[in-house]
Design a protein around this motif. Structure first.
Motif, mmCIF file in Angstrom:
data_model
loop_
_atom_site.group_PDB
_atom_site.id
_atom_site.type_symbol
_atom_site.label_atom_id
_atom_site.label_comp_id
_atom_site.label_asym_id
_atom_site.label_seq_id
_atom_site.Cartn_x
_atom_site.Cartn_y
_atom_site.Cartn_z
ATOM 1 N N GLN A 52 0.628 -1.415 -0.166
ATOM 2 C CA GLN A 52 0.354 -0.488 -0.694
ATOM 3 C C GLN A 52 0.903 1.087 -0.025
ATOM 4 O O GLN A 52 0.664 2.347 -0.881
ATOM 5 N N CYS A 53 1.931 1.124 0.473
ATOM 6 C CA CYS A 53 2.669 2.478 0.785
ATOM 7 C C CYS A 53 4.060 2.871 -0.961
ATOM 8 O O CYS A 53 3.767 3.503 -0.906
ATOM 9 N N ALA A 54 3.974 1.337 -1.354
ATOM 10 C CA ALA A 54 4.299 2.013 -2.387
ATOM 11 C C ALA A 54 3.344 2.269 -3.623
ATOM 12 O O ALA A 54 3.959 2.776 -3.985
ATOM 13 N N ASP A 55 2.606 1.551 -4.004
ATOM 14 C CA ASP A 55 1.260 2.059 -4.396
ATOM 15 C C ASP A 55 1.209 3.518 -3.993
ATOM 16 O O ASP A 55 1.268 4.704 -5.160
ATOM 17 N N MET A 56 0.692 3.932 -2.811
ATOM 18 C CA MET A 56 0.590 5.940 -2.504
ATOM 19 C C MET A 56 1.911 6.199 -3.289
ATOM 20 O O MET A 56 2.116 7.568 -3.183
ATOM 21 N N LEU A 57 3.492 5.831 -2.971
ATOM 22 C CA LEU A 57 3.864 6.463 -2.911
ATOM 23 C C LEU A 57 4.759 6.369 -4.758
ATOM 24 O O LEU A 57 5.655 7.168 -5.790
ATOM 25 N N GLY A 58 3.944 5.185 -5.505
ATOM 26 C CA GLY A 58 4.108 5.049 -7.009
ATOM 27 C C GLY A 58 5.632 4.189 -7.718
ATOM 28 O O GLY A 58 6.628 4.856 -8.139
ATOM 29 N N VAL A 59 6.374 3.414 -6.367
ATOM 30 C CA VAL A 59 7.618 2.593 -6.381
ATOM 31 C C VAL A 59 7.106 1.467 -6.524
ATOM 32 O O VAL A 59 5.659 0.856 -5.911
ATOM 33 N N ASP A 60 7.514 0.702 -6.599
ATOM 34 C CA ASP A 60 7.349 -1.139 -6.451
ATOM 35 C C ASP A 60 7.743 -1.732 -5.143
ATOM 36 O O ASP A 60 8.288 -0.996 -4.413
ATOM 37 N N TYR A 61 7.277 -3.444 -4.314
ATOM 38 C CA TYR A 61 7.343 -3.038 -3.455
ATOM 39 C C TYR A 61 9.102 -3.497 -2.688
ATOM 40 O O TYR A 61 9.146 -2.958 -1.579
ATOM 41 N N PHE A 62 10.101 -3.910 -3.812
ATOM 42 C CA PHE A 62 11.299 -4.053 -3.482
ATOM 43 C C PHE A 62 11.779 -2.780 -3.206
ATOM 44 O O PHE A 62 12.720 -1.929 -2.089
ATOM 45 N N GLU A 63 11.478 -0.958 -4.143
ATOM 46 C CA GLU A 63 11.789 0.354 -3.518
ATOM 47 C C GLU A 63 11.146 0.710 -2.315
ATOM 48 O O GLU A 63 12.520 1.423 -1.604
ATOM 49 N N MET A 64 9.838 -0.069 -2.750
ATOM 50 C CA MET A 64 9.878 0.247 -0.507
ATOM 51 C C MET A 64 10.101 -0.581 0.494
ATOM 52 O O MET A 64 10.730 0.300 1.464
#
Length: 76
Positions: free
Chosen positions: A30-42
């Motif tokens: 959910q955080c990754a989606d909010m920031l527009g990054v992928d799971y690994f970047e998050m």
């Protein structure tokens, strides 16, 4: 909206996403989606903030593997 405003918005969202994860209100995805990054970047963002990565309880092995494959572009 100018570049300076976009930067402020990104930083605000970054801080908000990290805090929400820290408090258990949002998952990594959910955080990754909010920031527009992928799971690994998050994961890297959270590590940079010295936050221990907690396993997401709703993620069993049945859902984890397909999600990882999607992240690597192996599933259409």
């Amino acid at each position: 909206m100018g570049a300076k405003d976009l930067y402020k918005l990104f930083i605000s969202n970054h801080v908000g996403a990290v805090q929400a994860y820290r408090e258990g209100r949002m998952t990594i995805r959910q955080c990754a989606d909010m920031l527009g990054v992928d799971y690994f970047e998050m994961n890297e963002i959270l590590k940079s903030e010295n936050i221990n990565i907690m396993p997401e309880p709703e993620q069993g092995l049945a859902t984890l593997l397909p999600e990882l494959e999607d992240s690597f572009g192996k599933n259409p």
